[in-house]
Design a protein around this motif. Structure first.
Motif, PDB file in Angstrom:
ATOM      1  N   HIS A  56       0.851  -1.198   0.000  1.00 20.10           N
ATOM      2  CA  HIS A  56       0.000   0.000   0.000  1.00 20.10           C
ATOM      3  C   HIS A  56       0.887   1.248   0.000  1.00 20.10           C
ATOM      4  N   PRO A  57       0.584   2.239  -0.838  1.00 20.27           N
ATOM      5  CA  PRO A  57       1.442   3.425  -0.912  1.00 20.27           C
ATOM      6  C   PRO A  57       1.327   4.370   0.277  1.00 20.27           C
ATOM      7  N   SER A  58       0.230   4.283   1.038  1.00 18.49           N
ATOM      8  CA  SER A  58      -0.006   5.256   2.106  1.00 18.49           C
ATOM      9  C   SER A  58      -0.121   4.655   3.494  1.00 18.49           C
ATOM     10  N   ILE A  59      -0.500   3.393   3.579  1.00 20.05           N
ATOM     11  CA  ILE A  59      -0.742   2.767   4.886  1.00 20.05           C
ATOM     12  C   ILE A  59       0.067   1.485   4.983  1.00 20.05           C
ATOM     13  N   GLU A  69       1.859   2.854  10.047  1.00 18.15           N
ATOM     14  CA  GLU A  69       2.673   3.965   9.549  1.00 18.15           C
ATOM     15  C   GLU A  69       1.958   4.580   8.357  1.00 18.15           C
ATOM     16  N   PHE A  70       1.696   5.874   8.467  1.00 14.91           N
ATOM     17  CA  PHE A  70       0.998   6.611   7.410  1.00 14.91           C
ATOM     18  C   PHE A  70       2.011   7.438   6.631  1.00 14.91           C
ATOM     19  N   ILE A  71       1.940   7.385   5.308  1.00 12.92           N
ATOM     20  CA  ILE A  71       2.938   8.030   4.453  1.00 12.92           C
ATOM     21  C   ILE A  71       2.249   8.998   3.502  1.00 12.92           C
ATOM     22  N   THR A  72       2.642  10.251   3.562  1.00 17.68           N
ATOM     23  CA  THR A  72       2.100  11.229   2.622  1.00 17.68           C
ATOM     24  C   THR A  72       3.053  11.369   1.436  1.00 17.68           C
ATOM     25  N   PRO A  73       2.534  11.666   0.252  1.00 19.24           N
ATOM     26  CA  PRO A  73       3.415  11.901  -0.899  1.00 19.24           C
ATOM     27  C   PRO A  73       4.165  13.215  -0.725  1.00 19.24           C
TER      28      PRO A  73
END
Length: 530
Positions: A56-59, A69-73
Motif C-alpha cells: 500500500h502506498p499510504s498505509i 505507519e501513514f505516508i504522505t506523498p
C-alpha cells in the motif's frame, strides 16, 4: 559564513526566493493500534480493509503488526500535506473495530516483549525479508523499544535551486556533488543544533510503568504514588534518550558527515562485517529465522540516527548503492515526537518551525566535524533529552558551558531571519509568527509539549496511559464526525484492493529461494566503491 552558504542566502534573498515555495516535504507518521476500552496494545492482525502493509502506498506498518505507519506523498504545500495525512487518518479510523490509534510516542499499556506482535508481510521474498529484519531487531534490542512511535519528516530543496546556486557559485565540480555537499552541510549543522528541535517538539517526558516492567536499571522516577507513571522532572523526549532508539552496539559507529564517502564507508563496513555478539541469534522462539545476517547492521535502516541522508531507491536497490550512484536527494528527520494535544500529532505551526530550522541549517556556516564536536553534540542532546526544561541547564560550546536559554535564543534569532525569507517568498507572516511562538517556549518551558504533558498529569491526577487514551479517543471521535467525501473514501478502498492484488502477484511470481534472494540482495554491497 562559508562561500556556499553565502551563495544560498544571496540567491534566496533575491529572485530565487520563489524556490522557497517549492520546498518538498513528506511525513511518515507512526501510531499504535490499541483497544479503545482498555488502552492495551492490539493483538489483532493488520486490518484487511487497510490493504497490504507490504504494497500500500499510504498505509503500512513499521516494526509491530500493531504499529501503523501513514505516508504522505511529497508535497510543496503544508496545508495539502496535512490534509493528506488527515485523510489517511479518517479512512483508517472508519475501518478500525473497537480500536483507535494511540496518539503519543511512548506506548500504551504493554505486556512485555511477547505482547508486541512482529509485523507480517506475506510469503514473498521481499515480505519475508521485512519480517526477518524485524525478527533481528527484536532479538538484538528487545521488542519493547520497537513499540515507540514517532514522526519522520522528509525535506528537500527544489532542483532549480541547486542548479541556480551551483551556477552562482561558479559551477564548482559537478552539480550532483554540489547538491550532496549542501545537504551534508545541513546535516552537520543539524547535529550541532538538534537539541533545540528536541526542546521545542519533545513530547515524551513520561512513560507507562508497564514499559519498564522488570527493568530496575533505569533513571526514571515515580510520578504518582501508585507507580503507574515514570518520568524525569525536566525531560523533553525520553524517546530520543537511552530508553528509546539507542543501541550500545552502535555506539562504535562514529559517523562523519564531512563527505558522503565517509558515511557510505562506515555503514558499508557495519553491514558486511560480522559482529560476534550477534552470531548466537539463529532462531526465534517460534522457530523462525532470527535475523538477516550477524553483522552489526542487517541493513541501513537499522542505523539509529536523528537524521539520515536519503535517495529514492530503484526496485530492489540498497540505500547505500543509491547514494553512491546519484548522491543525496533529500534528508529524513527522525526525532519528532507525536504531540498528544494535536489531532494528528503534528500541525502547520510545527512544520513551519521544522522547515525554518532546516533551512537555517542550510544557510548557516557549517564547519567540518571532528571527534570533539561529535562528543559535544552528543552531550548537548543527552542533556536536553533528560533535563531540557531545567532552568539551570547549561550546554557545551567550543568556548565552554553556556546557559541553555542564551544558546537557544541565539539560534532562534538566526531562525527569525530565515523565517523572514520564507514569509517574503509566500507573502505571509506565518513563519515569523511560528518562530516568535518558539521563542516564547524558551522562557515558558511549562508550555512546551513535554511541560504540558507533565502539568496535565499532575493537575488531573491521572497516569500517563490514561492521558494517552483520553486524547486518542478524543481525536478518534473527531475523525469519525468528519468522514471523508465518498469519492475520496472510494479511492482509498481501491488503493487497498490494488495493494492486496499486488501482494498476491508478488507471491505468485516468486520462484527464487529465499537464501538466494538474500544473497542477491547482499551482493550489491560488493559493488560499492569503498
Amino acid at each position: 559564513m562559508n562561500v556556499t552558504a553565502e551563495v544560498h542566502r544571496e540567491l534566496l534573498a533575491g529572485a530565487g526566493k520563489r524556490w522557497l515555495t517549492q520546498i518538498g516535504r513528506g511525513i511518515e507518521k507512526e501510531g499504535l493500534r490499541v483497544d479503545s476500552n482498555s488502552g492495551t496494545l492490539a493483538q489483532t492482525p493488520h486490518p484487511s480493509a487497510l490493504g497490504s502493509a507490504l504494497t500500500h502506498p499510504s498505509i503500512t506498518t513499521d516494526y509491530s503488526e500493531a504499529l501503523l505507519e501513514f505516508i504522505t506523498p511529497v508535497n510543496t504545500s503544508i496545508d495539502d500535506t496535512l490534509e493528506e495525512l488527515r485523510a489517511i487518518h479518517q479512512f483508517t479510523a472508519a475501518n478500525l473495530r473497537n480500536e483507535i490509534i494511540w496518539g503519543a510516542s511512548m506506548p500504551c499499556i504493554v505486556a512485555g516483549d511477547k505482547g508486541i506482535p512482529i509485523a507480517h508481510y506475506g510469503s514473498s521474498n521481499v515480505g519475508a525479508m521485512k519480517r526477518v529484519y524485524r525478527n533481528g531487531l527484536g532479538v538484538r534490542y528487545g521488542r519493547m523499544m520497537q513499540a515507540i512511535a514517532g514522526i519522520h519528516y522528509n525535506f528537500s530543496m527544489p532542483e532549480p535551486f541547486w542548479q541556480a546556486s551551483w551556477e552562482l557559485a561558479g559551477s564548482p565540480g559537478t552539480l550532483q556533488d554540489y547538491k550532496t555537499n549542501g545537504y551534508l552541510a545541513l546535516v552537520r549543522n543539524f547535529f550541532s543544533r538538534v537539541w533545540l528541535l528536541i526542546y521545542l517538539t519533545g513530547a515524551s517526558p513520561a512513560v507507562c510503568a508497564s514499559f519498564l516492567a522488570g527493568n530496575k536499571d533505569h533513571p526514571l522516577e515515580r510520578f504518582d504514588d501508585a507507580g503507574n507513571t515514570l518520568h524525569l522532572p525536566y525531560a523533553t523526549s525520553l524517546r530520543m534518550g537511552d530508553l528509546g532508539y539507542n543501541s550500545d552496539a552502535q555506539a562504535s559507529l562514529q559517523v562523519c558527515y564531512n563527505k558522503l564517502d565517509n558515511y557510505i564507508r562506515l555503514l558499508h563496513r557495519a553491514i558486511v562485517t560480522p559482529h560476534p555478539d550477534y552470531a548466537r541469534f539463529t532462531e526465534t522462539d517460534n522457530g523462525e529465522r532470527a535475523q538477516l545476517s550477524d553483522s552489526l547492521l542487517q541493513i541501513e535502516n537499522e542505523f539509529y540516527s536523528p537524521i539520515r541522508p536519503k535517495r529514492v531507491t530503484e526496485s530492489g536497490e540498497a540505500p547505500l548503492v543509491a547514494l553512491q550512484r546519484a548522491g543525496i536527494e533529500y534528508i529524513e528527520v527522525r526525532c519528532i515526537d507525536i504531540n498528544p494535544f494535536l489531532p494528528m500529532g503534528i500541525d502547520a505551526n510545527t512544520i513551519r518551525v521544522i522547515d525554518t530550522f532546516l533551512l537555517d541549517c542550510l544557510l548557516s556556516d557549517s564547519p567540518l566535524c571532528d571527534e570533539a564536536t561529535r562528543q559535544r553534540d552528543s552531550e548537548n542532546l543527552r542533556r536536553v533529552v533528560n533535563e531540557g526544561r531545567n532552568p539551570k541547564l547549561a550546554l557545551l560550546s567550543a568556548d565552554g558551558e553556556i546557559p541553555f536559554r542564551q544558546m537557544a535564543n541565539e539560534l532562534l534569532d538566526s531562525m527569525a531571519n530565515t523565517a523572514k525569507l520564507l514569509d517574503a517568498a509566500h507573502g505571509v507572516s506565518d513563519y515569523s509568527a511560528s518562530i516568535a511562538s518558539a521563542q516564547l517556549l524558551v522562557s515558558e518551558p511549562q508550555n512546551t509539549p513535554s511541560g504540558r504533558i507533565l502539568d496535565t498529569l499532575s493537575e488531573q491526577q491521572m497516569p500517563f496511559w490514561q492521558l494517552g487514551l483520553n486524547q486518542s479517543r478524543k481525536w478518534h471521535e473527531q475523525l469519525l464526525q468528519t468522514p471523508l467525501h465518498e469519492e475520496h473514501y472510494e479511492a482509498f478502498v481501491q488503493a487497498s484492493d490494488v495493494s492486496l492484488q499486488l501482494q498476491r502477484q508478488l507471491e505468485q511470481d516468486d520462484t527464487m529461494a529465499f537464501e538466494d534472494y538474500l544473497a542477491q540482495f547482499y551482493a550489491q554491497y560488493q559493488t560499492i566503491d569503498v
